[in-house]
Design a protein around this motif. Structure first.
Motif, short mmCIF file in Angstrom:
data_model
loop_
_atom_site.label_atom_id
_atom_site.label_comp_id
_atom_site.label_asym_id
_atom_site.label_seq_id
_atom_site.Cartn_x
_atom_site.Cartn_y
_atom_site.Cartn_z
N VAL A 214 10.11 21.72 -4.65
CA VAL A 214 8.85 20.58 -5.44
C VAL A 214 8.69 21.40 -6.51
O VAL A 214 8.03 21.97 -5.98
CB VAL A 214 8.60 19.33 -4.28
CG1 VAL A 214 8.02 18.98 -4.92
CG2 VAL A 214 9.19 19.08 -3.26
N GLY B 266 5.35 20.95 10.96
CA GLY B 266 5.18 19.52 11.00
C GLY B 266 6.20 18.38 10.17
O GLY B 266 6.56 17.33 10.42
N ASP C 46 -1.10 22.30 6.71
CA ASP C 46 -1.23 23.57 6.09
C ASP C 46 -1.63 22.50 4.52
O ASP C 46 -2.37 23.27 3.61
CB ASP C 46 -0.36 24.66 6.24
CG ASP C 46 -0.39 25.48 7.09
OD1 ASP C 46 -1.65 25.49 8.21
OD2 ASP C 46 0.19 26.36 7.64
N ALA D 26 -0.10 24.87 13.53
CA ALA D 26 1.37 24.47 14.08
C ALA D 26 0.79 23.64 14.90
O ALA D 26 1.37 22.14 14.78
CB ALA D 26 2.55 25.72 14.90
N ARG E 16 12.65 26.02 15.19
CA ARG E 16 12.93 25.08 13.97
C ARG E 16 14.42 25.01 13.23
O ARG E 16 14.37 23.77 12.83
CB ARG E 16 12.71 25.93 12.80
CG ARG E 16 12.54 24.74 11.00
CD ARG E 16 12.31 26.53 10.05
NE ARG E 16 12.17 25.87 8.63
CZ ARG E 16 12.56 26.30 7.73
NH1 ARG E 16 12.99 27.56 7.19
NH2 ARG E 16 12.02 25.56 6.19
N SER F 282 2.53 29.43 19.55
CA SER F 282 2.52 28.70 20.94
C SER F 282 1.35 26.91 20.37
O SER F 282 0.79 26.80 19.90
CB SER F 282 0.73 29.83 20.88
OG SER F 282 0.07 28.45 21.90
N GLU G 84 13.70 20.85 1.49
CA GLU G 84 13.29 22.86 1.69
C GLU G 84 13.38 23.11 0.55
O GLU G 84 14.51 23.56 0.26
CB GLU G 84 13.43 22.51 2.79
CG GLU G 84 13.44 23.85 3.62
CD GLU G 84 11.77 24.70 3.79
OE1 GLU G 84 11.33 23.71 4.05
OE2 GLU G 84 12.22 25.37 2.67
N ARG H 263 9.61 31.17 15.95
CA ARG H 263 9.77 30.14 15.25
C ARG H 263 10.79 30.09 14.35
O ARG H 263 11.13 28.33 14.75
CB ARG H 263 8.65 30.61 14.35
CG ARG H 263 8.25 29.41 12.71
CD ARG H 263 7.98 30.42 11.88
NE ARG H 263 7.34 29.61 10.89
CZ ARG H 263 7.07 28.34 10.60
NH1 ARG H 263 5.92 28.28 10.92
NH2 ARG H 263 7.05 27.63 9.33
C1 LIG Z 1 2.32 35.05 12.24
C2 LIG Z 1 1.70 34.30 12.20
C3 LIG Z 1 1.66 33.24 13.93
C4 LIG Z 1 1.00 31.92 13.90
N1 LIG Z 1 1.05 31.46 15.25
C5 LIG Z 1 0.53 30.29 15.73
C6 LIG Z 1 0.28 29.88 16.65
O1 LIG Z 1 0.38 30.90 17.81
N2 LIG Z 1 -0.26 28.69 16.82
C7 LIG Z 1 0.34 27.64 15.74
O2 LIG Z 1 -0.36 26.17 16.63
N3 LIG Z 1 -0.01 28.21 14.55
C8 LIG Z 1 0.14 29.65 14.61
N4 LIG Z 1 0.89 29.59 12.99
C9 LIG Z 1 0.10 28.72 12.12
C10 LIG Z 1 2.08 27.62 11.36
O3 LIG Z 1 2.86 28.68 11.84
C11 LIG Z 1 1.42 26.91 9.76
O4 LIG Z 1 0.41 26.65 10.64
C12 LIG Z 1 2.07 25.94 10.39
O5 LIG Z 1 3.46 26.10 10.60
C13 LIG Z 1 2.35 25.23 9.77
O6 LIG Z 1 3.03 23.52 9.70
P1 LIG Z 1 3.56 23.05 8.37
O7 LIG Z 1 4.43 21.72 8.99
O8 LIG Z 1 1.88 22.43 7.56
O9 LIG Z 1 4.15 23.89 7.79
P2 LIG Z 1 4.86 25.23 7.52
O10 LIG Z 1 5.89 24.86 8.74
O11 LIG Z 1 4.16 26.40 6.43
O12 LIG Z 1 6.17 24.12 6.62
C14 LIG Z 1 6.39 24.36 5.00
C15 LIG Z 1 7.62 24.07 4.69
O13 LIG Z 1 7.64 23.86 3.38
C16 LIG Z 1 8.41 24.95 2.34
N5 LIG Z 1 8.03 24.75 1.03
C17 LIG Z 1 6.78 25.75 0.69
N6 LIG Z 1 6.63 24.93 -1.13
C18 LIG Z 1 7.55 24.13 -0.99
C19 LIG Z 1 8.34 23.40 -1.76
N7 LIG Z 1 7.43 23.49 -3.04
N8 LIG Z 1 9.26 23.00 -2.60
C20 LIG Z 1 9.98 22.02 -1.03
N9 LIG Z 1 9.49 23.19 0.21
C21 LIG Z 1 8.52 23.85 0.37
C22 LIG Z 1 8.40 25.98 3.72
O14 LIG Z 1 9.10 26.55 2.85
C23 LIG Z 1 8.57 25.43 4.63
O15 LIG Z 1 9.43 25.56 5.60
C24 LIG Z 1 1.19 31.43 12.86
C25 LIG Z 1 1.25 31.31 11.94
C26 LIG Z 1 1.65 32.90 11.21
C27 LIG Z 1 1.53 33.45 9.81
#
Ligand SMILES: Cc1cc2nc3c(=O)[nH]c(=O)nc-3n(C[C@H](O)[C@H](O)[C@H](O)COP(=O)(O)OP(=O)(O)OC[C@H]3O[C@@H](n4cnc5c(N)ncnc54)[C@H](O)[C@@H]3O)c2cc1C
Length: 405
Positions: free
Chosen positions: A124, A11, A309, A322, A107, A43, A29, A103
């Motif tokens: 952070v 995101g 998330d 995602a 990324r 997906s 990050e 993934r």
């Molecule tokens: C096995 C598995 C399969 C999945 N399959 C799917 C799928 O098929 N389709 C789908 O839509 N979703 C899927 N998901 C869920 C998906 O990966 C997450 O919901 C999605 O990545 C959320 O995106 P985001 O940008 O909110 O957070 P994230 O992609 O988790 O990114 C958060 C980032 O913040 C960083 N971070 C954390 N804390 C800190 C901090 N304090 N300071 C700085 N950086 C920090 C982390 O390192 C990370 O890089 C799956 C998850 C898993 C575990």
């Protein structure tokens, strides 16, 4: 305008691309680098594919598609028993766009053209805000200021916890071990060629299964070097965390062993596949989620907002996390366009946070639904009842869906 995005996940990076057209962007990050992330497949659903179209340059989307898994089909979703006999086969809506991306590759591509904006290895710790701006404090004491801070730091967000004084999510007491395995010569259930499946055992263990088909891009592509060249089985075993001895700071081999032990009375084909899974590609995840009936993003925003998330964590069982984060990013980018056109920042952020709630609630509810079965089967009496019921459903399903086995 200077915007600090906390978290270079799916995101946060999608948002950074869109905002970088008009603003100064700083992404912080925690991970050491872009490839330092889970090796599973994501997906991206129809709505999120459309949202990506508003966030990313067209050429980048084509590149993501070219290194994504194009061969797999998502015509249906199957519920199966532990012998992998189909119990229910539900058709998926036709004509839907979908990207099946690895993934790490996704990324790496999202970071590549905005590398100068991303500071890896920066965690952070806290955020503060007032009417004139916001500031994030890193664990090393560095303070980074901006006109706006976006929490995109995933489930158990430190930024949102610092803002609200509590984490918006809770640990669900379940853990997933996920990995890739070679398909072997024979025994693949036919329904996996038409879409993913979720199988349940009578002890409450669940296993997500999906087929990987290598992308059609030339093998010389740098991004594909680490991807399997052959079709493979993508699997994810879900079980109460208390049943697993060690999942943190442990090796891929130890995780594969624990997953294989969970499945020793399952279909011999699946047990064999998981026992020979690719251990460097195997990882464990504790499931966290927000309460879908409780408050979501309900603070009055001034100069700090959030996406994905960080505000509405959900378990991976719905495959929606995602996609929902990408849709949030597109909505937030649109809201900030309105701010550039003159609307007050606090007003556009409040509108954005209000709008995302219904999509988030439905995605979280859908993702939690399969866990109800797993939770109900934690207890012995339920397990004793489930064994003959699942067996009967599997026998009937095997007859009904004869052509899919
Ligand atoms: C096995 C598995 C399969 C999945 N399959 C799917 C799928 O098929 N389709 C789908 O839509 N979703 C899927 N998901 C869920 C998906 O990966 C997450 O919901 C999605 O990545 C959320 O995106 P985001 O940008 O909110 O957070 P994230 O992609 O988790 O990114 C958060 C980032 O913040 C960083 N971070 C954390 N804390 C800190 C901090 N304090 N300071 C700085 N950086 C920090 C982390 O390192 C990370 O890089 C799956 C998850 C898993 C575990």
């Amino acid at each position: 305008m200077r915007i600090v995005v906390c978290g270079a996940g799916i995101g946060g990076l999608s948002l950074a691309h869109a905002l970088s057209r008009h603003a100064e962007i700083v992404v912080v990050e925690r991970d050491a680098g872009a490839a330092d992330t889970g090796g599973y497949r994501i997906s991206i659903n129809d709505e999120a594919c459309r949202a990506l179209g508003t966030l990313l340059p067209r050429a980048l989307i084509s590149e993501i598609r070219s290194v994504s898994d194009v061969g797999s089909r998502f015509e249906q979703f199957t519920i199966a028993d532990s012998h992998l006999r189909p119990i229910i086969v539900a058709p998926e809506p036709s004509g839907q766009d979908r990207i099946l991306a690895h993934r790490q590759v996704l990324r790496s591509l999202l970071v590549r053209d905005i590398t100068a904006m991303v500071t890896f290895g920066s965690t952070v710790r806290a955020v503060s805000q007032d009417r004139s701006g916001a500031a994030v404090t890193l664990t090393d004491g560095t303070v980074i200021e901006g006109d706006l801070v976006v929490a995109a730091d995933g489930a158990d967000s430190a930024v949102v916890a610092s803002l609200l004084g509590r984490s918006p999510t809770r640990d669900l007491g379940l853990t997933g071990i996920a990995g890739w395995a070679p398909l072997g010569d024979a025994g693949l259930p036919g329904y996996l060629r038409r879409g993913p499946a979720l199988a349940f055992g009578p002890d409450g263990t669940g296993v997500f299964l999906s087929l990987y088909q290598p992308p059609g891009a030339p093998a010389a592509d740098r991004m594909l070097v680490d991807l399997p060249g052959e079709p493979a089985l993508i699997w994810g075993a879900i079980t109460p965390s208390s049943r697993l001895a060690h999942t943190r700071n442990t090796t891929g081999e130890a995780l594969v062993r624990q997953a294989a032990d969970l499945l020793d009375r399952w279909s011999p084909w699946l047990h064999e596949r998981v026992s020979h899974a690719d251990s460097p590609r195997t990882a464990a995840f504790r499931f966290r989620a927000v309460d879908p009936a409780g408050p979501i993003a309900d603070w009055t925003p001034s100069t700090v907002t959030a996406l994905g998330d960080a505000i509405h964590a959900m378990p991976p069982t719905g495959g929606r996390g995602a996609s929902t984060a990408i849709c949030d990013a597109a909505d937030l980018a649109r809201a900030l366009d309105d701010h550039r056109d003159g609307a007050p920042l606090a007003q556009v952020l409040a509108g954005y946070q209000h709008e995302l709630v219904s999509r988030a609630r439905s995605a979280v509810r859908e993702s939690l639904a399969p866990l109800r079965i797993i939770n109900a089967l934690r207890y012995r009496p339920a397990q004793l009842l489930a064994r003959p019921l699942l067996n009967a459903a599997g026998t009937l399903g095997a007859l009904r869906y004869r052509g899919q086995r």
